[in-house]
Design a protein around this motif. Structure first.
Motif, mmCIF file in Angstrom:
data_model
loop_
_atom_site.group_PDB
_atom_site.id
_atom_site.type_symbol
_atom_site.label_atom_id
_atom_site.label_comp_id
_atom_site.label_asym_id
_atom_site.label_seq_id
_atom_site.Cartn_x
_atom_site.Cartn_y
_atom_site.Cartn_z
ATOM 1 N N GLY A 9 0.837 -1.200 0.000
ATOM 2 C CA GLY A 9 0.000 0.000 0.000
ATOM 3 C C GLY A 9 0.871 1.248 0.000
ATOM 4 O O GLY A 9 0.554 2.235 0.652
ATOM 5 N N SER A 10 1.982 1.203 -0.752
ATOM 6 C CA SER A 10 2.956 2.315 -0.710
ATOM 7 C C SER A 10 2.389 3.601 -1.309
ATOM 8 O O SER A 10 2.907 4.683 -1.063
ATOM 9 N N THR A 11 1.328 3.492 -2.083
ATOM 10 C CA THR A 11 0.738 4.680 -2.708
ATOM 11 C C THR A 11 -0.282 5.378 -1.802
ATOM 12 O O THR A 11 -0.788 6.452 -2.144
ATOM 13 N N ILE A 14 -0.499 5.910 4.633
ATOM 14 C CA ILE A 14 0.504 5.244 5.483
ATOM 15 C C ILE A 14 1.738 4.884 4.658
ATOM 16 O O ILE A 14 2.880 5.075 5.109
ATOM 17 N N HIS A 37 -2.398 -0.435 -5.334
ATOM 18 C CA HIS A 37 -3.618 -1.024 -5.901
ATOM 19 C C HIS A 37 -3.814 -0.592 -7.348
ATOM 20 O O HIS A 37 -3.800 -1.413 -8.252
ATOM 21 N N VAL A 58 -1.758 -4.331 -7.918
ATOM 22 C CA VAL A 58 -2.876 -5.280 -7.815
ATOM 23 C C VAL A 58 -3.817 -5.157 -9.008
ATOM 24 O O VAL A 58 -4.185 -6.140 -9.646
ATOM 25 N N LEU A 76 0.713 -9.340 -3.414
ATOM 26 C CA LEU A 76 0.816 -8.903 -2.016
ATOM 27 C C LEU A 76 1.564 -9.938 -1.187
ATOM 28 O O LEU A 76 2.463 -9.621 -0.416
ATOM 29 N N ILE A 92 -2.178 -1.478 3.675
ATOM 30 C CA ILE A 92 -3.356 -1.733 2.825
ATOM 31 C C ILE A 92 -4.607 -1.377 3.625
ATOM 32 O O ILE A 92 -4.632 -1.548 4.840
ATOM 33 N N GLY A 94 -8.440 -2.211 4.574
ATOM 34 C CA GLY A 94 -9.514 -3.191 4.518
ATOM 35 C C GLY A 94 -9.068 -4.634 4.510
ATOM 36 O O GLY A 94 -7.883 -4.969 4.643
ATOM 37 N N LYS A 116 -5.567 -2.408 10.353
ATOM 38 C CA LYS A 116 -6.217 -2.941 11.549
ATOM 39 C C LYS A 116 -7.358 -3.894 11.220
ATOM 40 O O LYS A 116 -7.689 -4.776 12.012
ATOM 41 N N GLU A 117 -7.980 -3.720 10.030
ATOM 42 C CA GLU A 117 -9.110 -4.579 9.654
ATOM 43 C C GLU A 117 -8.715 -6.063 9.709
ATOM 44 O O GLU A 117 -9.539 -6.927 10.024
ATOM 45 N N ASP A 141 -0.704 1.789 14.242
ATOM 46 C CA ASP A 141 -1.788 2.646 14.713
ATOM 47 C C ASP A 141 -1.279 3.464 15.910
ATOM 48 O O ASP A 141 -0.671 2.909 16.827
ATOM 49 N N THR A 193 -4.698 13.820 8.633
ATOM 50 C CA THR A 193 -4.923 13.670 7.194
ATOM 51 C C THR A 193 -4.669 12.220 6.845
ATOM 52 O O THR A 193 -3.545 11.726 7.007
ATOM 53 N N MET A 194 -5.698 11.519 6.369
ATOM 54 C CA MET A 194 -5.584 10.067 6.184
ATOM 55 C C MET A 194 -6.367 9.657 4.940
ATOM 56 O O MET A 194 -7.001 10.481 4.287
ATOM 57 N N ILE A 198 -10.637 5.407 6.444
ATOM 58 C CA ILE A 198 -10.407 5.616 7.883
ATOM 59 C C ILE A 198 -10.916 6.987 8.325
ATOM 60 O O ILE A 198 -11.345 7.160 9.468
ATOM 61 N N MET A 256 1.874 10.329 11.848
ATOM 62 C CA MET A 256 2.026 8.870 11.779
ATOM 63 C C MET A 256 3.490 8.479 11.638
ATOM 64 O O MET A 256 3.843 7.313 11.765
HETATM 65 P P1 NAD Z 1 -5.225 4.885 1.811
HETATM 66 O O1 NAD Z 1 -6.534 4.715 1.165
HETATM 67 O O2 NAD Z 1 -4.562 6.207 1.768
HETATM 68 O O3 NAD Z 1 -4.197 3.819 1.226
HETATM 69 C C1 NAD Z 1 -4.539 2.478 1.085
HETATM 70 C C2 NAD Z 1 -3.477 1.720 0.317
HETATM 71 O O4 NAD Z 1 -3.938 0.371 0.142
HETATM 72 C C3 NAD Z 1 -3.199 2.278 -1.074
HETATM 73 O O5 NAD Z 1 -1.816 2.172 -1.345
HETATM 74 C C4 NAD Z 1 -3.971 1.339 -2.001
HETATM 75 O O6 NAD Z 1 -3.344 1.222 -3.238
HETATM 76 C C5 NAD Z 1 -3.913 0.034 -1.247
HETATM 77 N N1 NAD Z 1 -5.078 -0.803 -1.518
HETATM 78 C C6 NAD Z 1 -6.387 -0.437 -1.483
HETATM 79 N N2 NAD Z 1 -7.174 -1.472 -1.795
HETATM 80 C C7 NAD Z 1 -6.365 -2.514 -2.020
HETATM 81 C C8 NAD Z 1 -6.596 -3.866 -2.411
HETATM 82 N N3 NAD Z 1 -7.833 -4.341 -2.618
HETATM 83 N N4 NAD Z 1 -5.524 -4.654 -2.569
HETATM 84 C C9 NAD Z 1 -4.271 -4.184 -2.372
HETATM 85 N N5 NAD Z 1 -4.003 -2.919 -2.025
HETATM 86 C C10 NAD Z 1 -5.034 -2.096 -1.845
HETATM 87 O O7 NAD Z 1 -5.425 4.419 3.332
HETATM 88 P P2 NAD Z 1 -4.527 4.778 4.606
HETATM 89 O O8 NAD Z 1 -5.095 5.964 5.287
HETATM 90 O O9 NAD Z 1 -3.098 4.760 4.259
HETATM 91 O O10 NAD Z 1 -4.865 3.540 5.544
HETATM 92 C C11 NAD Z 1 -4.286 2.267 5.364
HETATM 93 C C12 NAD Z 1 -4.535 1.441 6.607
HETATM 94 O O11 NAD Z 1 -3.869 2.048 7.714
HETATM 95 C C13 NAD Z 1 -6.001 1.332 7.019
HETATM 96 O O12 NAD Z 1 -6.241 0.058 7.554
HETATM 97 C C14 NAD Z 1 -6.139 2.380 8.089
HETATM 98 O O13 NAD Z 1 -7.169 2.063 8.988
HETATM 99 C C15 NAD Z 1 -4.786 2.290 8.751
HETATM 100 N N6 NAD Z 1 -4.375 3.509 9.454
HETATM 101 C C16 NAD Z 1 -4.170 4.652 8.750
HETATM 102 C C17 NAD Z 1 -3.753 5.801 9.403
HETATM 103 C C18 NAD Z 1 -3.460 7.071 8.640
HETATM 104 O O14 NAD Z 1 -3.003 8.047 9.230
HETATM 105 N N7 NAD Z 1 -3.659 7.127 7.348
HETATM 106 C C19 NAD Z 1 -3.580 5.785 10.797
HETATM 107 C C20 NAD Z 1 -3.790 4.595 11.482
HETATM 108 C C21 NAD Z 1 -4.186 3.466 10.805
#
Ligand code: NAD
Ligand code: MG
Length: 378
Positions: A9-11, A14, A37, A58, A76, A92, A94, A116-117, A141, A193-194, A198, A256
């Motif tokens: 989920g590098s894009t 997080i 993704h 993906v 993955l 990632i 979800g 966390k999911e 988290d 900013t997330m 989330i 974060m």
């Molecule tokens: P985001 O939507 O910014 O990024 C999600 C990443 O997952 C993207 O790189 C996307 O390409 C990838 N992705 C999405 N669907 C996918 C799939 N079906 N298969 C493979 N890759 C997939 O989300 P985020 O805010 O970075 O959050 C990511 C996780 O971290 C979540 O579980 C969130 O609850 C948790 N989290 C985020 C933060 C935050 O500050 N952003 C803080 C605490 C926890």
């Protein structure tokens, strides 16, 4: 020799924060694998900067794309179990992150877990995978990182956890106005900013229910000992009360990057100049409020699902994922998110609560998604 890291989920939010941290710590870590993704352009840009051995997209058609490059969801697990990877940062969003977490733990890796999911769906199975393969989970988290830092290994002396919640953008709104809130309003988080999912979870407080379940599995603490308090400034990330009544808290301006760095270097700390230094005067007044259950019905449903156990948390999570996506697509109102989750979780209320197999968890996830879509149409 530097430590190999995979960023799943590098894009995302997080993932990008992780690469910011790694850019300051290049002598300690190197990027071995990146996955995204569908944001092909950003992934390509990251790949050209970091030159990882493995890149996975993906949603880019299926099959092999030349040396070290893969498409399709199997990328993955491949990234997570790459032989040169020691730490997998799972960013990632979800349920899609579950397989990679399990595979990494079975392969003996450290999983720096933001996703966390995964723990909510299958906490027992994730713990089993870690035991079986010698892997370990270190939370990203911020609340759980705070708890880990306060605990400092003194798990047997833990009496109670208090997780903080900002309360989201609707903390002071009346219920009628909240039920009609727009997507733009829900995405206006006061302190963080997330990613979109989330951010909506923070507005419903589903995020905090997920975090209560996450804490239960990470720290092996019963639900009655995991409390939540609203703290709108997001400066204190979590409190740990010990058996003698003493309480430690972890403090800092919201970022974060600190919890990500700590998950990479745990249990050590390393010098880093990337985050704004704390200043109590600039932080100003810190306030705390009890969670009002009638304002956050989905939070209450989540805590109920936690108590039931078994596949109930997986159903809660799946129903929420579907409802949030429908809300983001402007197919349902904000108020219907909690209602749909409640219907789906309530429909499974006679379940046993016994530890479920992976097949049972995945079946519960599929069924809950179907019920949620059905509930949304009625
Ligand atoms: P985001 O939507 O910014 O990024 C999600 C990443 O997952 C993207 O790189 C996307 O390409 C990838 N992705 C999405 N669907 C996918 C799939 N079906 N298969 C493979 N890759 C997939 O989300 P985020 O805010 O970075 O959050 C990511 C996780 O971290 C979540 O579980 C969130 O609850 C948790 N989290 C985020 C933060 C935050 O500050 N952003 C803080 C605490 C926890
Ligand atoms: Mg959190």
């Amino acid at each position: 020799m530097s430590i190999g890291v995979a960023v799943l989920g590098s894009t995302g939010s997080i993932g990008r924060s992780t690469l910011q941290v790694l850019a300051r710590q290049r002598e300690r870590f190197r990027v071995v694998a990146l996955t995204g993704h569908s944001n092909k352009a950003l992934l390509a840009q990251q790949a050209s900067e970091w030159k990882p051995a493995f890149v996975g997209l993906v949603n880019g058609g299926s099959g092999e794309q030349g040396a070290g490059s893969r498409n399709g969801s199997s990328c993955l697990v491949e990234a997570a179990t790459h032989p040169d990877v020691k730490i997998v940062v799972n960013g990632i969003v979800g349920a899609a992150g579950l397989e990679a977490t399990l595979a990494a733990l079975r392969a003996g890796k450290r999983v720096a877990l933001a996703n966390k999911e995964t723990l909510v769906m299958a906490g027992e199975l994730v713990a089993q995978a870690a035991r079986a393969g010698g892997g370990e989970i270190v939370p990203v988290d911020s609340e759980h990182s705070a708890v880990l830092q306060c605990l400092a290994g003194r798990r047997t002396e833990l009496a109670r956890l208090i997780l903080t919640a900002s309360g989201g953008p609707f903390r002071t709104w009346g219920p009628e106005r909240v039920s009609r809130a727009t997507v733009a309003e829900a995405l206006k988080h006061p302190t963080w900013t997330m990613g979109k999912k989330i951010t909506v979870d923070s507005a419903t407080l589903v995020n905090k229910a997920l975090e209560v379940i996450e804490a239960h599995f990470l720290f092996d603490v019963e639900y009655a000992r995991v409390e939540v308090v609203i703290h709108p400034q997001s400066v204190i990330h979590g409190f740990v009360e010990f058996v003698d009544g003493s309480v430690l808290a972890q403090v800092g301006f919201p970022t974060m990057e600190l919890p990500i760095l700590y998950a990479l270097t745990y249990p050590e700390r390393v010098p880093d100049q990337g985050v704004r230094r704390f200043d109590p005067v600039a932080a100003g007044t810190l306030t705390f409020e009890a969670v009002q259950p009638d304002r956050f019905p989905a939070y209450v449903t989540g805590r109920d699902a936690a108590r039931v156990g078994g596949t109930a948390p997986a159903r809660f999570n799946a129903a929420n994922e579907v409802a949030v996506q429908l809300f983001l697509d402007e197919r349902i109102t904000f108020g219907r998110i909690a209602e749909i989750i409640e219907r789906v979780v309530g429909a499974g209320s006679r379940e046993s609560g016994a530890v479920a197999s992976l097949e049972e968890v995945l079946a519960a996830d599929t069924e809950a998604r179907r019920l949620a879509r059905e509930a949304a149409c009625s």
